[in-house]
Design a protein around this motif. Structure first.
Motif, mmCIF file in Angstrom:
data_model
loop_
_atom_site.group_PDB
_atom_site.id
_atom_site.type_symbol
_atom_site.label_atom_id
_atom_site.label_comp_id
_atom_site.label_asym_id
_atom_site.label_seq_id
_atom_site.Cartn_x
_atom_site.Cartn_y
_atom_site.Cartn_z
ATOM 1 N N VAL A 1 40.444 -21.834 -2.692
ATOM 2 C CA VAL A 1 39.164 -22.225 -3.284
ATOM 3 C C VAL A 1 38.332 -22.940 -2.225
ATOM 4 N N VAL A 2 37.164 -22.394 -1.934
ATOM 5 C CA VAL A 2 36.208 -23.000 -0.999
ATOM 6 C C VAL A 2 35.026 -23.511 -1.829
ATOM 7 N N SER A 3 34.821 -24.812 -1.818
ATOM 8 C CA SER A 3 33.710 -25.433 -2.558
ATOM 9 C C SER A 3 32.548 -25.668 -1.594
ATOM 10 N N ILE A 4 31.444 -24.989 -1.847
ATOM 11 C CA ILE A 4 30.217 -25.147 -1.056
ATOM 12 C C ILE A 4 29.301 -26.061 -1.865
ATOM 13 N N LEU A 5 29.168 -27.299 -1.421
ATOM 14 C CA LEU A 5 28.507 -28.314 -2.233
ATOM 15 C C LEU A 5 27.023 -28.410 -1.933
ATOM 16 N N GLN A 6 26.669 -28.853 -0.733
ATOM 17 C CA GLN A 6 25.262 -29.065 -0.411
ATOM 18 C C GLN A 6 25.071 -28.963 1.093
ATOM 19 N N GLY A 7 23.819 -28.992 1.516
ATOM 20 C CA GLY A 7 23.468 -28.947 2.926
ATOM 21 C C GLY A 7 22.560 -30.113 3.294
ATOM 22 N N ARG A 8 22.330 -30.264 4.577
ATOM 23 C CA ARG A 8 21.434 -31.313 5.068
ATOM 24 C C ARG A 8 20.755 -30.860 6.350
ATOM 25 N N SER B 1 44.824 -25.221 8.310
ATOM 26 C CA SER B 1 44.600 -26.612 7.893
ATOM 27 C C SER B 1 44.447 -26.759 6.385
ATOM 28 N N VAL B 2 44.526 -25.658 5.626
ATOM 29 C CA VAL B 2 44.357 -25.728 4.171
ATOM 30 C C VAL B 2 45.651 -26.245 3.549
ATOM 31 N N GLN B 3 45.530 -27.213 2.655
ATOM 32 C CA GLN B 3 46.682 -27.807 1.986
ATOM 33 C C GLN B 3 46.496 -27.719 0.474
ATOM 34 N N GLU B 4 47.622 -27.927 -0.238
ATOM 35 C CA GLU B 4 47.560 -27.932 -1.698
ATOM 36 C C GLU B 4 47.096 -29.273 -2.249
ATOM 37 N N ILE B 5 47.036 -30.285 -1.393
ATOM 38 C CA ILE B 5 46.534 -31.604 -1.807
ATOM 39 C C ILE B 5 45.029 -31.594 -1.640
ATOM 40 N N LYS B 6 44.339 -32.028 -2.665
ATOM 41 C CA LYS B 6 42.878 -32.032 -2.630
ATOM 42 C C LYS B 6 42.392 -33.074 -1.631
ATOM 43 N N PRO C 1 21.415 -28.387 11.368
ATOM 44 C CA PRO C 1 21.820 -28.392 9.959
ATOM 45 C C PRO C 1 23.332 -28.347 9.795
ATOM 46 N N ALA C 2 23.802 -28.802 8.632
ATOM 47 C CA ALA C 2 25.234 -28.816 8.309
ATOM 48 C C ALA C 2 25.399 -28.583 6.820
ATOM 49 N N ILE C 3 26.642 -28.168 6.430
ATOM 50 C CA ILE C 3 26.969 -27.867 5.035
ATOM 51 C C ILE C 3 28.217 -28.660 4.669
ATOM 52 N N LEU C 4 28.208 -29.266 3.486
ATOM 53 C CA LEU C 4 29.345 -30.036 2.971
ATOM 54 C C LEU C 4 30.315 -29.079 2.269
ATOM 55 N N LEU C 5 31.551 -28.981 2.795
ATOM 56 C CA LEU C 5 32.536 -28.027 2.295
ATOM 57 C C LEU C 5 33.831 -28.748 1.947
ATOM 58 N N ALA C 6 34.551 -28.152 1.005
ATOM 59 C CA ALA C 6 35.904 -28.604 0.644
ATOM 60 C C ALA C 6 36.741 -27.362 0.392
ATOM 61 N N ILE C 7 37.944 -27.323 0.960
ATOM 62 C CA ILE C 7 38.829 -26.159 0.820
ATOM 63 C C ILE C 7 40.196 -26.651 0.385
ATOM 64 N N VAL C 8 40.791 -25.967 -0.597
ATOM 65 C CA VAL C 8 42.058 -26.413 -1.170
ATOM 66 C C VAL C 8 42.815 -25.186 -1.677
ATOM 67 N N LEU C 9 44.135 -25.325 -1.752
ATOM 68 C CA LEU C 9 45.008 -24.302 -2.332
ATOM 69 C C LEU C 9 45.372 -24.724 -3.755
ATOM 70 N N GLU C 10 45.228 -23.801 -4.713
ATOM 71 C CA GLU C 10 45.547 -24.081 -6.105
ATOM 72 C C GLU C 10 46.501 -23.013 -6.631
ATOM 73 N N ASN C 11 47.305 -23.383 -7.619
ATOM 74 C CA ASN C 11 48.192 -22.428 -8.286
ATOM 75 C C ASN C 11 47.371 -21.546 -9.215
ATOM 76 N N ASP C 12 47.630 -20.233 -9.150
ATOM 77 C CA ASP C 12 46.886 -19.279 -9.968
ATOM 78 C C ASP C 12 47.545 -19.204 -11.336
ATOM 79 N N THR C 13 47.125 -20.082 -12.230
ATOM 80 C CA THR C 13 47.722 -20.105 -13.578
ATOM 81 C C THR C 13 47.332 -18.890 -14.389
#
Length: 999
Positions: A11-18, A101-106, A124-136
């Motif tokens: 899961v890649v979360s694309i939040l905002q830019g600046r 570098s992707v981990q299951e810990i948020k 410019p830059a973009i605020l990102l968060a990447i995490v591994l989640e279980n596919d329930t």
């Protein structure tokens, strides 16, 4: 099958830019690509801090993740600026994410700067968060696949296997005018199923901003499918306040209560679409299972499901959009009713009266029976080709479903795809509405009036996807409003697939095509796929959408699908853990000019000329063998396959004949009569037992109904409470929205004020810069002018010095001339007597002394001039170092002084020369006269007064010389009586005069 922890989601979360520049005519969109699959965010405003607020996810297992980490597969995010007028995408930068570098810990989101950014000054830059989640979701699907089936009813129950067959289907009896559900011997009750579209509100919210209603058709209508019959409402044109008469469509069903309720509980939801031409603008689902769940006795009451249902856009399920307020959501009022028809109605007659099998009834009027499959003109079978997600969308559905199909639902489409890929004897393609088992959420119902065919056990389920990426290198003299079109009947659809909306393509520009992804599910034998791909190419037509005239075919591109068969195979796992294969091929091919096409500026081109270049990506997935073997054929293909007839054995033995028959001898025996009475008693007991069971069932049903009503009241009170809470929250939200609007207005005013101040500051800065440049230019000109003046003065002084040198040379020549004259005079005097010669010698010596004195004064004057010249040069050097304002005045003063000095010097020199000459002549004359007088007074032999005379003469000469020097220095104007040299001369003159008085 993989375990629960094996199925993962990246899961890649694309939040905002600046630090983005502000642009009114552009939107920002981020494309994320991983493992050949590309996802995209929604377009947002191109401003300083864009808010994306989007999550993108990819499914994979731990083994695949480990392989990607070993291969260092990156996740590439590309940011595009999309022109809202021309739909041209321009890459403004990209970001590379490391999968290792992707981990299951948020983790906390980070700012990632754009690489190779177009905006180099802003960074410019973009605020990102990447995490591994279980596919329930995959785990739940896997668990549901292994759930046990419901046990069949027992033989003694009222709902036996004869009344509820394994496969419930509605069979159209055209001669009788109804649909038969269940066994015709036991399902004899008649029911009427009615659907009414009553009203609609806020339909304008469904119109996308990119859709041109003029080109698509401005008439709107509602469309749904009822037991395989396509129903369309009366068209209307006003979306803001739609005005149409409520229409009711009814079908007559012959069945029984339990069978009909079981059939409705298994049916998918009724999907109602708002259509414009060939496009679905939105759809909603009305659950038919609600009719079966309602505890309504159909003998006395009518089962109803009604309400205002919200219409969702086709792509709402894949978009992470904020919720729309309730008062702005588009709704449609739909009512579905089920009632029992009067038993007096004869079988075969219509409920509304009339002859023939007239199925749909609208507002009391009789309509003709619609065909089992929808018409291609009313509703094309091609999907919207704008599906961009990696989840496949079957093209054989009537429209793209609102929710994307998962892999589990794809298995139910294998039968339909297999039939489409079967080479039929008549050469026709089967319609999807004729598939017997439809997945939940499908649009067409089933018509079982057609026979069945058997699919070979070796047939495979294939999924073919086509993504037309971009068009570039346009070789035409005018911009093109480009749209692409293609069709491939082997995939089961004869209708063309087109990219929409058209994009503008110009020379030397590459344009990415929107909504150009399409997927096809079909079943066929492997050798059929190979032979077809080798023989039949896929032809893509390039059209120019001309608003003023008809469309123009620019050219065609032939895609050889045989390249896909030779591509490298990659293995992937299905949702059940089964192994599948995928082949992908991408290429850029030329678009060959169409025959008969000519355009201004293209010249005399041959038909094989390239007019553009097309980039595409094709994928073929082999999903294994087809499981279901029976499918339903359309009427056009019945002549090539035999009809499979089913015979149902009699449930009970025929009752004995009671009238008029002469019994035979074995039946007249007492044993036979006793056995017959026993059988009749058994039947009566069975009937009594059935009546008792029905009474018990009725009691239980009433208790359940009471309990249901009690719980329903509790739910209603809870719903009312929640409604009050939601109303309060909505009011708070409206207040917050009002505050936000005020803040936005204040911010807008402040921004406008800031822009005005920036413009004023910029104008003031430009004015100051102009003034500084003008003053600098003037200073440079003044300095250049001053330098020119100084140079001219230096030239004048040089000329003056040359004149003075020339005058000095003239004086020396004059001196030499006088000396020659003296020599001549001396030679002339040499012939006189000795005494006379002696006097002449004395006279000449005096003259010599005078001349020496004159020479000495001249030399002193020369030295004095040199000193004055040195002083003037030093003064000039000092003047050059001073300020420019005082330099002008001082230079003028120095010029005046030099001019005055020169004039004085010239006047004094001339006067001195004249006076010296006169004085010399006068002295010589006086001396000669005095000498003559002395000679006349004294005799020639007396020399007693000689030394005294010589002493007086020497003292007089010294005194006169001193006086002459003092006067000369005073006449120059440089010296005054207070100067030291003048005071010294005065002292020497006083001493000389005192000595002369003493003598």
């Amino acid at each position: 099958m993989s375990s629960k922890s094996d199925q993962l989601l990246i899961v890649v979360s694309i939040l905002q830019g600046r630090q983005f520049p502000k642009s009114q005519r552009h939107n920002l969109i981020v494309h994320a690509r991983f493992d050949g699959e590309q996802l995209a965010t929604d377009p947002v405003d191109h401003k300083e801090q864009p808010q994306f607020c989007t999550e993108l996810a990819w499914e994979l297992d731990r083994r695949t993740l480990h392989q990607h980490r070993l291969q260092r597969t990156p996740i590439k995010l590309q940011c595009y600026a999309v022109d809202t007028t021309t739909s041209v995408n321009e890459c403004v930068g990209y970001i590379i994410l490391d999968l290792r570098s992707v981990q299951e810990i948020k983790q906390a989101p980070k700012w990632y700067p754009l690489l190779s950014s177009k905006y180099t000054k802003l960074k410019p830059a973009i605020l990102l968060a990447i995490v591994l989640e279980n596919d329930t979701k995959q785990t739940e699907l896997s668990i549901e696949r292994f759930k046990a089936k419901k046990a069949p009813p027992r033989q003694g129950s009222p709902v036996s296997s004869n009344l509820l067959p394994e496969k419930l289907e509605a069979v159209l009896k055209e001669d009788e005018g109804y649909h038969q559900i269940g066994h015709q011997d036991y399902c004899t009750d008649l029911f009427v199923l009615s659907v009414t579209v009553a009203f609609a509100t806020k339909l304008e919210q469904l119109i996308p901003s990119t859709m041109k209603l003029v080109g698509e058709g401005s008439e709107f209508f509602f469309y749904y499918t009822l037991l395989g019959n396509d129903i369309t409402s009366e068209p209307f044109q006003n979306l803001i306040s739609p005005s149409f008469e409520p229409e009711r469509a009814s079908v007559r069903i012959r069945s029984s209560d339990p069978v009909l309720l079981a059939f409705l509980s298994l049916q998918p939801s009724l999907q109602v679409h708002l259509c414009c031409g060939n496009h679905s603008l939105g759809s909603t689902e009305v659950s038919l299972a609600g009719l079966a769940k309602s505890s309504v006795d159909l003998e006395k009451q009518v089962a109803t499901v009604e309400g205002a249902f919200i219409l969702q856009p086709p792509n709402r399920a894949k978009q992470s959009l904020p919720p729309v307020p309730m008062d702005l959501q588009p709704t449609v009022g739909v009512s579905v009713t089920l009632r029992r028809e009067a038993l007096t109605t004869p079988v075969g007659a219509n409920a509304e009266g009339g002859d023939g099998p007239l199925i749909p009834l609208k507002t009391g009027t009789v309509a003709h029976v619609l065909p089992p499959s929808p018409s291609a003109e009313k509703w094309p079978r091609t999907p919207s080709p704008g599906i961009k997600s990696p989840i496949k969308s079957p093209t054989s559905l009537a429209v793209s479903p609102p929710n994307p199909l998962t892999e589990s639902e794809a298995d139910s489409l294998q039968v339909e795809a297999a039939l489409q890929a079967q080479p039929l004897p008549t050469g026709s393609v089967l319609s999807p509405c004729q598939v017997e088992d439809e997945p939940e959420g499908g649009l067409s119902s089933v018509s079982v009036s057609a026979p069945k065919i058997a699919i070979p056990s070796s047939a495979h389920h294939y999924c073919f996807s086509m993504d037309l990426r971009s068009v570039r290198n346009l070789n035409l003299g005018f911009p093109v409003s480009c749209t692409l079109r293609y069709a491939y009947q082997f995939f089961g659809s004869a209708a063309p697939i087109m990219t929409n909306p058209p994009v503008e393509v110009k020379r030397n520009m590459e344009v990415f095509l929107p909504q150009s992804y399409c997927a096809f599910d079909f079943a066929a034998l492997p050798h059929q796929v190979q032979d077809t791909f080798l023989r039949v190419p896929l032809v893509v037509e390039v059209w120019h959408k001309n608003t003023s005239s008809r469309d123009i075919l620019l050219g065609t591109a032939s895609i050889q699908l045989s390249h896909l068969l030779t591509a490298e195979k990659s293995r992937f796992l299905g949702p059940m853990g089964q192994q599948h294969w995928r082949q992908t091929f991408s290429e850029r091919i030329p678009v060959i000019k169409a025959q008969g096409f000519s355009a201004a500026g293209t010249g005399h081109a041959t038909p094989s000329e390239e007019v553009a270049e097309l980039c595409y990506v094709t994928t073929l997935e082999n999903l294994g063998l087809v499981k279901v073997q029976d499918i339903v054929m359309s009427e056009s293909s019945q002549n090539g396959y035999p009809v499979a007839q089913k015979t149902v054995p009699a449930l009970r033995p025929a009752p004995p004949s009671s009238a008029g028959g002469v019994p035979t001898e074995p039946r007249e025996t007492l044993e036979y009569r006793a056995a017959l009475e026993l059988e009749m008693w058994k039947e009566v007991q069975e009937d009594l037992f059935d009546d008792q069971l029905k009474k018990k069932e009725l009691g239980h049903m009433q208790a359940l109904a009471e309990e249901w009503k009690k719980r329903d009241r509790e739910r209603e009170s809870l719903v009312r409470k929640k409604e009050v809470e939601y109303t309060i929250l909505e009011e708070q939200l409206q207040k917050i929205l009002a505050d936000l609007e005020k803040r936005e207005k204040h911010l807008g005013h402040a921004e406008m004020e800031m822009q005005r101040l920036q413009r004023e500051m910029r104008a003031e800065h430009e004015l100051n810069m102009c003034k500084l440049q003008e003053s600098g230019r003037r200073l440079r000109e003044d300095c250049a002018h001053q330098v020119d003046l100084e140079r001219s003065r230096v030239r004048q002084l040089e000329e003056e010095r040359g004149r003075q040198q020339q005058q000095m040379l003239d004086a020396e020549n004059k001196y030499k001339l006088l000396e020659k004259e003296y020599q001549q005079f001396r030679e002339q005097q040499s012939i006189r007597p000795e005494i006379r010669l002696q006097s002449e010698i004395n006279l000449l010596s005096l003259e010599k002394v005078e001349l020496e004195r004159t020479l000495e004064s001249t030399t002193k004057s020369k030295l004095h001039y040199k000193q004055q010249w040195g002083r003037a040069l030093k003064e000039l050097a000092r003047f050059k170092q001073r300020e420019q304002e005082s330099a002008m005045t001082r230079l003028k003063k120095q010029q005046q002084e030099l001019e005055t000095m020169r004039l004085r010097y010239l006047a004094a020199e001339e006067k001195e020369a004249v006076k010296s000459e006169k004085h010399e002549l006068e002295d010589i004359r006086n001396e000669l006269n005095r000498l003559k007088q002395q000679e006349d007074k004294r005799p020639w032999g007396s020399n007693s007064a000689g030394p005294a005379v010589s002493l007086n003469e020497s003292a007089d000469d010294h005194l006169s010389r001193l006086l002459e020097e003092r006067d000369t220095l005073l006449r120059t104007g440089v010296y005054t009586h207070e100067d030291r040299i003048i005071s010294e001369l005065n002292r020497q003159i006083q001493e000389a005069m005192s000595q002369r008085v003493d003598h």
